[in-house]
Design a protein around this motif. Structure first.
Motif, short mmCIF file in Angstrom:
data_model
loop_
_atom_site.label_atom_id
_atom_site.label_comp_id
_atom_site.label_asym_id
_atom_site.label_seq_id
_atom_site.Cartn_x
_atom_site.Cartn_y
_atom_site.Cartn_z
N ALA A 31 -32.32 -42.78 -40.51
CA ALA A 31 -32.72 -41.41 -40.87
C ALA A 31 -31.47 -40.57 -41.13
CB ALA A 31 -33.55 -40.80 -39.73
N GLY B 73 -30.43 -37.91 -39.67
CA GLY B 73 -29.80 -37.36 -38.50
C GLY B 73 -29.73 -35.85 -38.59
N SER C 46 -31.10 -31.15 -33.55
CA SER C 46 -32.49 -31.21 -33.08
C SER C 46 -33.22 -29.87 -33.25
CB SER C 46 -32.53 -31.63 -31.62
OG SER C 46 -31.92 -30.67 -30.79
N PRO D 256 -35.54 -30.13 -36.97
CA PRO D 256 -36.00 -31.50 -37.23
C PRO D 256 -36.83 -31.58 -38.51
CG PRO D 256 -37.39 -30.48 -35.58
CD PRO D 256 -36.27 -29.51 -35.86
N GLU E 114 -40.64 -35.92 -39.91
CA GLU E 114 -40.63 -37.11 -39.06
C GLU E 114 -39.19 -37.55 -38.84
OE1 GLU E 114 -43.67 -40.31 -38.85
OE2 GLU E 114 -42.10 -41.52 -39.79
N THR E 115 -38.83 -37.75 -37.60
CA THR E 115 -37.49 -38.20 -37.26
C THR E 115 -37.43 -39.72 -37.23
OG1 THR E 115 -37.94 -38.29 -34.89
CG2 THR E 115 -37.21 -36.16 -35.79
N SER F 217 -30.40 -41.55 -30.03
CA SER F 217 -29.28 -40.62 -30.05
C SER F 217 -28.43 -40.73 -28.79
CB SER F 217 -29.81 -39.19 -30.19
OG SER F 217 -28.75 -38.26 -30.05
N LEU G 64 -30.24 -35.51 -33.56
CA LEU G 64 -31.17 -36.44 -34.19
C LEU G 64 -30.40 -37.71 -34.59
CD1 LEU G 64 -33.07 -34.00 -36.58
CD2 LEU G 64 -33.83 -34.85 -34.35
N GLN H 172 -29.11 -41.01 -36.42
CA GLN H 172 -29.14 -41.57 -37.77
C GLN H 172 -29.73 -42.97 -37.78
OE1 GLN H 172 -24.81 -40.65 -38.57
NE2 GLN H 172 -25.67 -40.01 -40.53
#
Length: 491
Positions: free
Chosen positions: A256, A258, A261, A264, A267-268, A348, A354, A356
């Motif tokens: 993702a 990243g 937070s 966001p 969807e993470t 993380s 968030l 990656q």
């Protein structure tokens, strides 16, 4: 009215036919192809000192041959102490057998047979033990490495897994050597140094045996026991492992962008990973009554009789109910399908970042009829178009071969086990864990996994757990079993 009557009569006829089929199948039902060893003439057990043997097991437990997952932590000096102790404690064995210590500290003993045309036997027990979980020493009734002899048992890490077998084998060979036994068939005793962390030692031993041209008639290692309160029958059963599941760990990764937070996206990466894990676990492998698990169920059901025998004998009619019963317990279910177990998660490094990349490890124990390629395909199908990647953590280990239940090796082992448990039901089984014996497939016709310890289901939970201990009565049975088996099969 006539039409209704004909339908009713037709229905009754179908029921009557079905009832007849059920009755015939139940009456004629018996597990197929499982020899009981009754035609084997067992050799006598030579004299030995049980009190001394118990003291030897206590001493072996005090040698801390602990296999840590990180090899750097392993104190190799403890293995050297064990080897020296074995040589000093069992001089007759060491006089009769040649010993090879591989560079990794795995042991190969060879007792040459007088008839080189006869295939040798291989018996196994590993030297290493698992660590005691940090902070739990105080939960043990007796210190885990003291080898305390109390309450008609020897207490400590490794008493059951697997120094009980190792010492039991040496007690048996020592007694045989002192009694003047001379084998016609060669005997190999293989003791791996790292079974608990992968079994590279047993693999090296197998490679050496193969290079030496060894092809054994059977191999015997740890794997199962005599269970005193076996499910289905509620009584004792001699459970001999004829195969073991494969092993594979799949890494599932969600990548993702990243970021922070506090902002966001919809969807993470963690959310994507969670959806993928749920999709995989929500699509379990189906229960299948086949292979070693089916052979075990049939043996137990035939002995139990009653409605259990009726259900197992008539799976064409009652198979779904049988599967439902098996699936109700994770312990029983494991023998009838490939299992899926997410075990580790990584995301993380900080709570407000968030990741990656988020990943999960999913451990599979592969049933004999599946392969690692099936596992990967199953996982990919379960997640569909979810943006995740898959990779094996290490090359998968495929399921073992399934060994014969009518071979001469099986008969010898069955007869030796039944000698001390004549009322127990004899049944093959699938070992759901892993053993060093899988490495012996290239150098052995058949491989069996059995230790003649008598445990209840509750007692078996202490293996790798707190308060591991070997009852002296079980230890005696082990020595007798190994002595009978070696003298009968190699004599």
């Amino acid at each position: 009215m006539g039409k209704r009557r004909n339908i009713l009569l037709g229905g009754l006829a179908v029921v009557a036919i079905a009832a007849g089929v059920v009755a015939v199948r139940t009456a004629t039902f018996a597990p197929a192809g499982i020899a009981d060893g009754s035609d084997v003439r067992l050799a006598a057990v030579p004299a030995y000192d049980l009190d001394a043997a118990v003291g030897h097991l206590s001493a072996a437990v005090q040698l801390r041959t602990v296999s840590h997952q990180n090899p750097v932590e392993n104190e190799t000096a403890e293995w050297d102490k064990l080897h020296a102790w074995l040589a000093a404690t069992y001089p007759a064995t060491h006089g009769a057998m040649t010993r090879t210590i591989l560079p990794n500290r795995t042991l190969i003993y060879h007792w040459a047979g007088s008839d080189p045309s006869l295939q040798p036997i291989i018996v196994m027990a590993h030297q290493d033990v698992v660590p005691v979980t940090a902070g739990t020493d105080g939960d043990w009734k007796y210190p885990p490495f003291a080898g305390t002899i109390a309450e008609q048992a020897v207490w400590g890490r490794g008493t059951v897994d697997d120094k009980g077998s190792l010492v039991g084998l040496f007690e048996a060979t020592e007694a045989l050597a002192k009694a003047g036994f001379r084998p016609r068939r060669g005997i190999y005793l293989v003791s791996g140094h790292d079974e608990e962390v992968g079994g590279t030692g047993a693999a090296a031993a197998a490679a050496k045996l193969k290079a030496d041209g060894v092809k054994a008639i059977f191999t015997l290692d740890e794997g199962s026991i005599v269970l005193s309160d076996t499910p289905v029958i509620g009584g004792p059963a001699i459970l001999i492992g004829i195969a073991e599941k494969g092993y594979a760990t799949l890494k599932v990764t969600a990548n993702a962008p990243g970021g922070h937070s506090s902002m966001p996206p919809a969807e993470t990466g963690v959310g994507t990973l969670a959806r993928a894990i749920t999709a995989i676990t929500d699509k379990p492998f189906p229960m299948e009554i086949r292979g070693p698990g089916a052979s075990m169920l049939e043996s137990l059901a035939a002995a139990k009789g009653g409605t259990t025998k009726i259900a197992v004998a008539n799976q064409w009619l009652l198979g779904s109910q049988v599967k439902k019963q098996l699936a109700a317990s994770p312990t029983s279910a494991a023998g009838f399908h490939t299992t899926i177990a997410p075990t580790m998660l990584e995301g993380s490094p900080k709570e407000n970042v968030l990741p990656q990349s988020a990943n999960a490890l999913i451990n599979y124990r592969i049933a004999p009829w599946d392969r690692s390629a099936d596992i990967l395909a199953h996982a990919k199908a379960a997640v569909g178009n979810a943006p995740v990647d898959f990779a094996w953590v290490t090359p998968p280990r495929e399921p073992s071969r399934v060994s014969s239940t009518s071979s001469q090796g099986w008969k010898w082992i069955a007869a030796a086990a039944r000698a001390d448990a004549p009322d127990a039901v004899l049944a093959p089984m699938l070992v759901v864990g892993g053993t060093d014996s899988r490495n012996m497939e290239p150098v052995s016709d058949d491989i069996y996994r059995f230790m003649p310890m008598h445990f209840t289901v509750k007692e078996s939970a202490m293996i790798h757990g707190t308060n591991e201990h070997m009852k002296i009565d079980s230890f005696r049975r082990m020595i007798d079993f190994y002595a009978r088996l070696i003298a009968t099969s190699a004599g």
